[in-house]
Each structure stands twice: as structure tokens, then as C-alpha cells.
Design a protein around this motif. Structure first.
Motif, PDB file in Angstrom:
ATOM      1  N   LYS A 103     -77.536  17.410  -8.291  1.00  0.00           N
ATOM      2  CA  LYS A 103     -77.379  16.292  -7.364  1.00  0.00           C
ATOM      3  C   LYS A 103     -76.966  15.029  -8.105  1.00  0.00           C
ATOM      4  CE  LYS A 103     -80.069  13.459  -4.142  1.00  0.00           C
ATOM      5  NZ  LYS A 103     -81.397  13.278  -3.494  1.00  0.00           N
ATOM      6  N   GLY A 104     -75.876  14.431  -7.637  1.00  0.00           N
ATOM      7  CA  GLY A 104     -75.437  13.134  -8.119  1.00  0.00           C
ATOM      8  C   GLY A 104     -75.383  12.159  -6.960  1.00  0.00           C
ATOM      9  N   ARG A 105     -74.533  11.152  -7.080  1.00  0.00           N
ATOM     10  CA  ARG A 105     -74.352  10.200  -5.994  1.00  0.00           C
ATOM     11  C   ARG A 105     -73.258  10.684  -5.053  1.00  0.00           C
ATOM     12  NH1 ARG A 105     -73.703   4.062  -7.753  1.00  0.00           N
ATOM     13  NH2 ARG A 105     -72.438   4.885  -9.464  1.00  0.00           N
ATOM     14  N   ALA A 106     -73.479  10.493  -3.765  1.00  0.00           N
ATOM     15  CA  ALA A 106     -72.437  10.834  -2.809  1.00  0.00           C
ATOM     16  C   ALA A 106     -71.254   9.903  -3.022  1.00  0.00           C
ATOM     17  CB  ALA A 106     -72.966  10.707  -1.382  1.00  0.00           C
ATOM     18  N   GLY A 107     -70.061  10.461  -3.048  1.00  0.00           N
ATOM     19  CA  GLY A 107     -68.899   9.608  -3.227  1.00  0.00           C
ATOM     20  C   GLY A 107     -67.602  10.375  -3.263  1.00  0.00           C
ATOM     21  N   ILE A 108     -66.534   9.671  -2.909  1.00  0.00           N
ATOM     22  CA  ILE A 108     -65.191  10.225  -3.006  1.00  0.00           C
ATOM     23  C   ILE A 108     -64.255   9.097  -3.436  1.00  0.00           C
ATOM     24  CG2 ILE A 108     -64.478   9.760  -0.598  1.00  0.00           C
ATOM     25  CD1 ILE A 108     -63.264  12.660  -0.682  1.00  0.00           C
ATOM     26  N   LEU A 109     -63.196   9.463  -4.124  1.00  0.00           N
ATOM     27  CA  LEU A 109     -62.229   8.489  -4.626  1.00  0.00           C
ATOM     28  C   LEU A 109     -60.847   9.092  -4.474  1.00  0.00           C
ATOM     29  CD1 LEU A 109     -62.278   6.491  -7.923  1.00  0.00           C
ATOM     30  CD2 LEU A 109     -60.517   8.238  -7.610  1.00  0.00           C
ATOM     31  N   PHE A 110     -59.895   8.305  -3.984  1.00  0.00           N
ATOM     32  CA  PHE A 110     -58.531   8.803  -3.900  1.00  0.00           C
ATOM     33  C   PHE A 110     -57.545   7.656  -4.075  1.00  0.00           C
ATOM     34  CE2 PHE A 110     -60.425   8.494   0.368  1.00  0.00           C
ATOM     35  CZ  PHE A 110     -59.651   7.502   0.960  1.00  0.00           C
ATOM     36  N   GLU A 111     -56.387   8.002  -4.623  1.00  0.00           N
ATOM     37  CA  GLU A 111     -55.329   7.020  -4.830  1.00  0.00           C
ATOM     38  C   GLU A 111     -53.992   7.745  -4.740  1.00  0.00           C
ATOM     39  OE1 GLU A 111     -53.578   4.241  -8.433  1.00  0.00           O
ATOM     40  OE2 GLU A 111     -55.749   4.599  -8.356  1.00  0.00           O
ATOM     41  N   ILE A 112     -53.038   7.170  -4.002  1.00  0.00           N
ATOM     42  CA  ILE A 112     -51.686   7.712  -3.918  1.00  0.00           C
ATOM     43  C   ILE A 112     -50.780   6.855  -4.797  1.00  0.00           C
ATOM     44  CG2 ILE A 112     -49.707   8.172  -2.432  1.00  0.00           C
ATOM     45  CD1 ILE A 112     -51.584   8.813  -0.190  1.00  0.00           C
ATOM     46  N   GLN A 113     -50.100   7.516  -5.738  1.00  0.00           N
ATOM     47  CA  GLN A 113     -49.241   6.820  -6.690  1.00  0.00           C
ATOM     48  C   GLN A 113     -47.782   7.233  -6.518  1.00  0.00           C
ATOM     49  OE1 GLN A 113     -50.598   7.687 -10.653  1.00  0.00           O
ATOM     50  NE2 GLN A 113     -52.413   6.383 -10.510  1.00  0.00           N
ATOM     51  N   THR A 114     -46.896   6.276  -6.678  1.00  0.00           N
ATOM     52  CA  THR A 114     -45.464   6.527  -6.764  1.00  0.00           C
ATOM     53  C   THR A 114     -44.931   5.815  -8.003  1.00  0.00           C
ATOM     54  OG1 THR A 114     -44.780   4.565  -5.521  1.00  0.00           O
ATOM     55  CG2 THR A 114     -45.318   6.553  -4.238  1.00  0.00           C
ATOM     56  N   GLU A 115     -43.646   5.966  -8.245  1.00  0.00           N
ATOM     57  CA  GLU A 115     -43.055   5.281  -9.393  1.00  0.00           C
ATOM     58  C   GLU A 115     -43.192   3.768  -9.272  1.00  0.00           C
ATOM     59  OE1 GLU A 115     -39.089   6.706  -9.396  1.00  0.00           O
ATOM     60  OE2 GLU A 115     -39.603   8.649 -10.286  1.00  0.00           O
ATOM     61  N   GLY A 116     -43.234   3.271  -8.012  1.00  0.00           N
ATOM     62  CA  GLY A 116     -43.309   1.830  -7.815  1.00  0.00           C
ATOM     63  C   GLY A 116     -44.709   1.263  -7.790  1.00  0.00           C
ATOM     64  N   GLY A 117     -45.729   2.125  -7.881  1.00  0.00           N
ATOM     65  CA  GLY A 117     -47.105   1.639  -7.856  1.00  0.00           C
ATOM     66  C   GLY A 117     -47.970   2.468  -6.928  1.00  0.00           C
ATOM     67  N   SER A 118     -49.106   1.918  -6.544  1.00  0.00           N
ATOM     68  CA  SER A 118     -50.067   2.625  -5.713  1.00  0.00           C
ATOM     69  C   SER A 118     -49.843   2.299  -4.242  1.00  0.00           C
ATOM     70  CB  SER A 118     -51.496   2.251  -6.111  1.00  0.00           C
ATOM     71  OG  SER A 118     -51.762   2.642  -7.437  1.00  0.00           O
ATOM     72  N   LEU A 119     -49.770   3.349  -3.421  1.00  0.00           N
ATOM     73  CA  LEU A 119     -49.615   3.178  -1.975  1.00  0.00           C
ATOM     74  C   LEU A 119     -50.951   3.093  -1.267  1.00  0.00           C
ATOM     75  CD1 LEU A 119     -46.732   5.719  -1.229  1.00  0.00           C
ATOM     76  CD2 LEU A 119     -46.569   3.236  -1.427  1.00  0.00           C
TER      77      LEU A 119
END
Length: 778
Positions: free
Chosen positions: A105-121
Motif C-alpha cells: 500500500k502506497g498513496r493513491a495517485g495518478i499522473l499523466f502528461e501529453i507531450q509533443t515536439e512543441g511542448g506539453s498539451l
């Protein structure tokens, strides 16, 4: 596109819902604008699992089996799912929050990031929309097993199409920010260290169907499946789908995948009305049906179909099985089950060893071993994909060693060894499995892990892992030596110690003890000798001047002989003091033949009992490696081990196995919970490749390797063995009393041949470009 690291403004998020501190299903949404199409990737991490959609299309999913302090993100190319203009990312996050034998058991959590050549969407943060899933049942649920976590219930009638681009999420709440990307755990966040699984669809076929009768009123899903009576009917046998009509208590269908498989369940169906479908999975039909309920284990989940066509992929938990049994109830109309399948998961391998010989049975044993090995390669090496999916040191030892010959999969073995090596206790032992908070330790398993660490260094040539763990290994070995009494180890039988060696009478430990008494076991001292040898090898690989002196080993041998050798029987007992009902085991005698420096007469006396003596408690499949090595020591002949392989593994083949079993008793062992796919049982691979083909590394990375083929009774044999620098290919042919051995190997390696006088050796060193291997010893 060069992948960038996670942006510092990307946050770990979750939906705080006090009703569900564990087994919590949460849905997240983000919409974003794309002006120009370019390569686009999503980086995503979670405790514990996720499913991902882009514009309503299922794109990716994963389950994370790591310690809470270690968090990794996965990368998925989503370029093909993005369109100009408005787009939608939808994520189903799952937090288990209940400790099992493969999850802490850890901490509940999720992380997401969408990346393109021009940066993060897209960056997950407080602006992400979130809600507790109305379709998945959060909170209390029956456990599948103590290893696999809670059962799953999904109600399709409550799924409102939230994954689609056109969906209105204005009624949802906002996610809560939990931590910055690299502050969620003590060790930060890094890229996942392994390649992503390859996926294929394996469609099952109808093998029986009929009507349900006397369905229980309640209980777990497995209780309801196992408690119902089955009335068999003639049906669409062999088809991939079937049409069911409304029945008083319901209908059942059993689907056959035709072999053992592991992957995520997929159901494709059409229903006239809301319909309850209980889904049981298992490895056999020994009872005429799937064995859904075994003691407190519950191998069944629930899907509630909505009216209309639907395709559901079960998240979080892969199913290890051959058979899938559906109980279809509460329908007031037709249900067309179009297909039942598994989205299989296989770790991608860059090499698969070739093997052929004049004995078709031996060829088949190697093929089934390959299949078994791959089934047991999940997030880490696992014991069985059906019942546990857990990482144990003994399983790692056998699976990794055989994997080096079959696949050369060093990076995969490294990860499993690293995860297992983190499960340390203050008494210098490792936990019995990982990642887990289980306080039980099996002392011999720490010794097996040290042997596996030695093997990894020897076969891969990578010394980094051994360097990292050298202090722990040294402390363990010298701690064990300091605990010697009368030159042997005493075993602690207090509550948290399970003195297990293998699943045979007298050596299984009968589970963790509650007594504070101490006793003597011969196996633990014999395994200590083996472990000291592995430690000394590691010292040599690393150039460390802290080997254990030979006189320490000789004292242990003397203590073992004094306490455990029965002169009247000419055998070694398992325990001291031995009573009149003492058990003599094949494993103990085999270890004595290998590690006790017996006189020739003693070796012959003990050896007469190994492999054939029914008076001994026989070694189980996982421990046959010691039997093979002992017989070689005694008879200098490979025929007796090969005969055992033909007998025991041939027996499983004769019973139609598609993967090798946990024990020779198959499904009937462990009160009906015996696994039919178990990684530790592929051990014939090691013997066939190292003894019959005859290739073994003498120095790390095969820089120097031995060629010492055993003739056995095979007229021809050909095999390839991967090394960090290319493959070694051995071909042996016997004709007219003459045996020719041909060897091809990379020219950066040195061959040491040990060939009998009646063999002719032809060797060729070919030019090979050296691959980079971390800290390779040259």
C-alpha cells in the motif's frame, strides 16, 4: 521526438473520497486542442493501475507492481489517435490500497502528461476533471486470493460513455493535487526500466454450455458459480460465439483457449436487457467445470451487461487460465456472446534459442518450457499467472537461470532481482516474496537469491547489481557463519520463520511456526555451503578480498556429518535429533553428494538411492536441478538425469499440458489448488543446455566459456546459447560410433573445451560486434 522528462508542473492527483480508502475506481478527463499534428506521446504513472482512452478509443493500460518508494512512468505513442482540433484524454485510475503478496500500500495517485515536439498539451493537476466511477464497484469486495487482490464488478448499465469526446463532464468535480511529480515517493519518479508488453488477441472456443439450476441466493461471485448445478445441452461446440435465450435460472457457457494463456479478459456481446454475467477462470476442467472456489479463494468476477452491443476489457488484473466459464442470469431476452478472448501479454524478447535433437519428447519439453517461461514473465518474474502472480526468490533463481539460456533476457532478470533485493529485514533475511509487507521469511530463500545474483553476474557480465548489494550479501553470509552452533545452523521456528525447502514431506515446514523452540535442519546448512560458494564467486567477480576461507566450509561439512549422517542407513537425515520415523529425502541426499566431499564409497551408497529409491521422499520439480547435478557427480553420465526428465516432464506432456505444473500432482495438489503453469518447473532447460549441449560461462559475460557436451543417448543435437556478444551455436552428430561436435562463437570470447577422447571438435570463431554491457569485466 526526443522524450522529455515529466514537467515540474505536472502533479500527482486523485479524488479524495472518504467512503473508499481502498479498492477505489476513479475516472479522469482532460480535453485539449491540437493545431498541428505531430508525434505525440503520453507519459503516465499510477498507484495502482490505469486504463487510457483517447477520443473514446482504448489506447493503453498497465498495472504497477513496485514498492511504494519506487515509482515509474510508462510512455505510449498516441500520435495515431490524435486529430486536429479538440481532443479528449480519459483515464480510469485504480487504487488497490490493500496489501497483498505482490503489492504494498502506497498513496493513491495518478499522473499523466501529453507531450509533443512543441511542448506539453496536457498536465494532470487540479484542473483535471474527476469522479468516483459509477460503473466499477469501489470499497469492500471479496479477495480473489491473498496475492491477487479484490474481485472486480463492473456494471455496464451505469457507464455513461464518459470516455467519448462529446461527453459533458461539467457535473464532475476537480481532482485534488497530491504531490509534485518527483515528490510523490522517496525515490522520485523515473522511466519504466523495461520494454512494454507485446499484445495479441487469443480467442476462446465454446467447449460446453447448458442451463443453470439451484443457483445460490448469495455469497461471493465464486460461491454463486461453484454452487450452481449445471445441466449440459448440445450447443455450438467449437464456435467462437453463442446465442443464449432467457432461461428460468440462467445459462452457462464454458470457453476453451486451447492452451494456458495470460492476459486481460475481453467480452464482446449483445444483450436485449440488463444481464448479470459471472465470469470464472481456471486452468482445467477436472471437475467438469471451472474450479471457481477453492477454500477461501474466489476465481470469479462479475460483469453486468447493458442493453445493446458492447466490448469490455477487464482492467487491473491479468487472468492466467485456459478455461473461462460464464454464468448468464437475470436476462429477459437474448444474449449473443460474440467472443470471449484474452488480450495476451508477453514481454518482448530479442532472442529465442533454437533447439533440436533426435528425441522428439526432449524437443517438446524445451518448447513447453519456453511457453511456461513466457507465461510467468509479468511485471516481474511470477510463480504462476493463475493463482498468485507473485515474485519469490526460488522462482527467480530457476526462471532467470533458464531464461539466460532460452532468451538472454538479462534486463528482465535484473529488475526482478532488484525488486526482491529491496525486501530486507533487520535480521539479514529477505521477505519470502516482493513487493510485499509480508513479515514471513523463508531463510533458504535468501540463499537462493544470492545464488541468483551470482548467476546474473556470471551470465550477463553486469557487475553493477552485485556491487549495489554486496554489503547486504556479505553481512548475510557472515551473520549466518556467526550463528553456527556445533558447526551447523540452527533454525528459528518462531512465528515469522517458515523453514521451507520444497514441497515434499519433511521439507515443507508445514507453514510458519508459532513455537519458540529451535531445531536443526540439514538442508539449511547444506544450502549455506552453496551460498558461501556463490558469495566467494561474487567476491572474485568484483575483485573483493573478503572470501570465506575454505576451513569454514570444511567445519560446516564436519558438523553436518556429525549431526545428520546415519551410518546404519548410509544416508543423511533431514533433522536432528532424528527419531525412528525420520524422513530421508532425495533433496538432502543430492545436496550431500554435491557439497559434502563424500568418499567414493559413501557417494556410491548415497547415489544408489537418488532418482530411483521409493523409500526416499522424492525431490519435487523445482528442486530436480540438485538431483541432476548429484547424479552427474556420481555416475559421470548424463543418461540418468535425462531419464528423469523423460519420466517426470514426459508424464506432464502425456497428460496434454501446454505449460509445466507446480508439482507432479498437478491440479489435485494443495487441496485442489495446484498450479498447471509454474515457472520454477522449467529447470530441465538448464540441464539440457548446460550439460547436454554443454555450454556454461566460466567468466562473467561468457568472456571465457566451457564446451563440455554430454553424449547421453541422443544421436544428434543442435542448440544456440545467447551471450552479451552474440550466440554460441553447438551442433553434435553421432554416426558409426563417431561423434563430431561443431562450435561457433563470437571471436571476442575464449572457449575452453572439455571433450572426451571419442569426440571430434570443430570450432569456428566469427567476428561479432560487442554489445555494451554495464560494468562488463574484461
Amino acid at each position: 521526438m526526443i522524450e522529455k522528462s515529466i514537467d515540474k508542473n505536472t502533479k500527482w492527483i486523485w479524488l479524495k473520497d472518504e467512503r473508499y480508502p481502498f479498492n477505489h475506481w476513479v475516472e479522469f478527463r482532460e480535453t485539449f486542442q491540437v493545431d498541428r499534428l505531430s508525434e505525440t506521446k503520453v507519459l503516465i504513472a499510477a498507484d495502482t493501475s490505469y486504463q487510457l482512452w483517447i477520443n473514446g478509443e482504448a489506447v493503453d493500460d498497465a498495472y504497477f507492481s513496485e514498492f511504494p518508494d519506487d515509482r515509474y512512468y510508462l510512455t505510449k505513442d498516441i500520435s495515431g489517435y490524435i486529430k486536429p482540433g479538440k481532443n479528449c484524454l480519459a483515464v480510469l485510475g485504480y487504487y488497490q490500497g490493500i496489501n497483498t503478496s505482490r503489492y504494498v500500500k502506497g498513496r493513491a495517485g495518478i499522473l499523466f502528461e501529453i507531450q509533443t515536439e512543441g511542448g506539453s498539451l496536457v498536465k494532470s493537476d487540479a484542473g483535471s476533471r474527476a469522479r468516483t466511477s459509477p460503473a466499477y464497484l469501489s470499497g469492500d469486495a471479496a479477495m480473489v486470493t491473498p496475492q491477487l487482490g479484490p474481485t472486480i464488478q463492473y456494471d455496464g448499465s451505469k457507464d455513461d460513455g464518459w470516455q467519448s469526446l462529446s461527453y459533458d463532464d461539467s457535473g464532475w468535480g476537480s481532482a485534488q493535487e497530491i504531490a509534485a511529480a518527483d515528490e510523490f515517493t522517496a525515490n522520485g519518479l523515473g522511466p519504466y526500466p523495461l520494454k512494454r508488453f507485446e499484445q495479441n488477441i487469443k480467442t476462446a472456443r465454446v467447449c460446453s454450455n447448458g442451463l443453470l439450476e439451484n443457483v445460490p441466493d448469495g455469497g461471493t461471485f465464486a460461491d454463486m458459480v461453484s454452487g450452481a448445478d449445471l445441466k449440459y445441452l448440445d450447443g455450438q461446440i467449437g464456435s467462437s460465439g453463442i446465442t443464449l435465450t432467457a432461461a428460468a435460472e440462467g445459462s452457462f457457457v464454458i470457453f476453451d483457449l486451447l492452451s494456458e494463456e495470460c492476459g486481460y479478459l475481453r467480452l464482446e456481446l449483445e444483450a436485449d436487457d440488463v444481464t448479470v454475467i459471472d465470469i470464472a477462470h481456471g486452468e482445467h476442467l477436472a471437475d467438469g467445470r471451472v474450479r471457481a472456489k477453492i477454500e477461501d479463494r474466489n476465481f470469479a468476477d462479475r460483469y453486468i451487461a447493458r442493453p445493446g452491443a458492447q466490448l469490455w476489457s477487464m482492467p487491473v488484473r491479468k487472468l492466467g487460465c485456459r478455461y473461462i466459464e460464464l454464468h448468464v442470469r437475470n436476462s429477459r431476452g437474448r444474449v449473443n456472446i460474440n467472443s470471449v478472448s484474452l488480450r495476451t501479454q508477453q514481454y518482448p524478447l530479442s532472442f529465442s534459442s533454437d533447439f533440436a535433437c533426435s528425441d522428439r519428447l526432449i524437443e517438446r519439453i524445451v518448447d513447453v518450457s519456453k511457453k511456461t517461461a513466457r507465461l510467468c514473465m509479468l511485471e516481474n518474474y511470477c510463480d504462476t499467472p493463475w493463482r498468485e502472480q507473485s515474485l519469490y526468490p526460488l522462482d527467480v533463481l530457476n526462471q532467470a537461470l533458464c531464461g539466460y539460456y532460452l532468451f538472454g533476457n538479462y534486463e528482465y532478470a535484473e529488475k526482478s532481482l532488484r525488486v526482491m533485493g529491496k525486501a530486507r529485514f533487520d535480521d539479514t533475511y529477505l521477505a519470502m516474496c516482493a513487493p510485499s509487507d509480508n513479515e514471513i521469511t523463508i531463510p533458504s530463500f535468501t540463499m537462493f537469491w544470492i545464488e541468483a545474483l551470482r548467476d546474473y553476474t556470471l551470465y550477463s557480465g553486469d557487475t553493477n547489481l552485485a556491487e549495489e548489494h554486496f554489503g547486504f550479501v556479505r553481512n548475510f553470509i557472515f551473520s549466518m557463519i556467526s550463528r553456527l552452533e556445533d558447526n551447523v545452523l540452527k533454525v528459528d521456528t518462531s512465528k515469522r520463520y517458515w523453514n521451507f525447502y520444497e514441497w515434499s514431506p519433511g521439507l515443507d515446514g508445514n507453514g510458519p511456526h508459532s513455537s519458540d523452540e529451535k531445531s536443526y535442519h540439514s538442508c539449511i546448512s547444506l544450502f549455506l555451503i552453496e551460498s558461501i560458494g556463490c558469495y566467494n564467486d561474487i567476491c572474485g567477480f568484483l575483485g573483493r578480498d573478503s572470501r570465506v576461507p575454505g576451513d569454514v566450509i570444511r567445519k560446516i561439512q564436519s558438523g553436518i556429518r556429525e549431526k545428520y549422517y546415519s551410518k546404519s542407513a548410509g544416508l543423511f537425515t533431514n533433522e536432528f535429533p532424528a527419531d525412528k520415523d525420520c524422513v530421508f529425502s532425495e533433496l538432502t541426499q543430492s545436496l550431500a553428494c554435491i557439497y559434502m566431499d563424500l568418499e567414493d564409497q559413501e557417494l556410491e551408497t548415497v547415489g544408489r538411492h537418488i532418482g530411483t529409491d521409493t523409500d526416499l521422499s522424492g525431490a519435487t520439480l523445482s528442486m530436480k536441478r540438485y538431483v541432476f547435478n548429484a547424479l552427474e557427480n556420481i555416475f559421470k553420465d548424463s543418461s540418468p538425469p535425462l531419464d528423469i526428465i523423460r519420466r517426470d516432464w514426459g508424464y506432464m506432456i502425456s497428460k496434454g499440458c501446454s505449460s509445466f505444473w507446480e508439482t507432479i500432482k498437478g491440479e489435485s495438489d494443495f487441496n485442489g489448488a495446484g498450479s498447471l503453469s509454474h515457472g520454477w518447473s522449467i529447470i530441465p532447460v538448464y540441464y539440457i543446455y548446460s550439460r547436454i549441449i554443454g555450454i556454461k560461462p566460466l567468466e562473467p559475460g561468457f568472456r571465457r566459456f566451457a564446451v563440455s557436451p554430454r553424449c547421453a543417448d541422443l544421436d544428434s543435437i543442435k542448440g544456440s546459447v545467447p551471450t552479451p556478444f552474440g550466440e554460441i551455436i553447438v551442433q553434435r552428430q553421432r554416426t558409426a560410433g563417431k561423434t563430431v561436435v561443431e562450435v561457433e562463437y563470437p571471436d571476442c570470447l575464449e572457449m575452453a573445451a572439455d571433450i572426451s577422447d571419442d569426440f571430434e571438435l570443430i570450432s569456428h570463431a566469427y567476428a561479432a560486434e560487442e554489445k555494451e554491457t554495464a560494468a562488463l569485466i574484461v
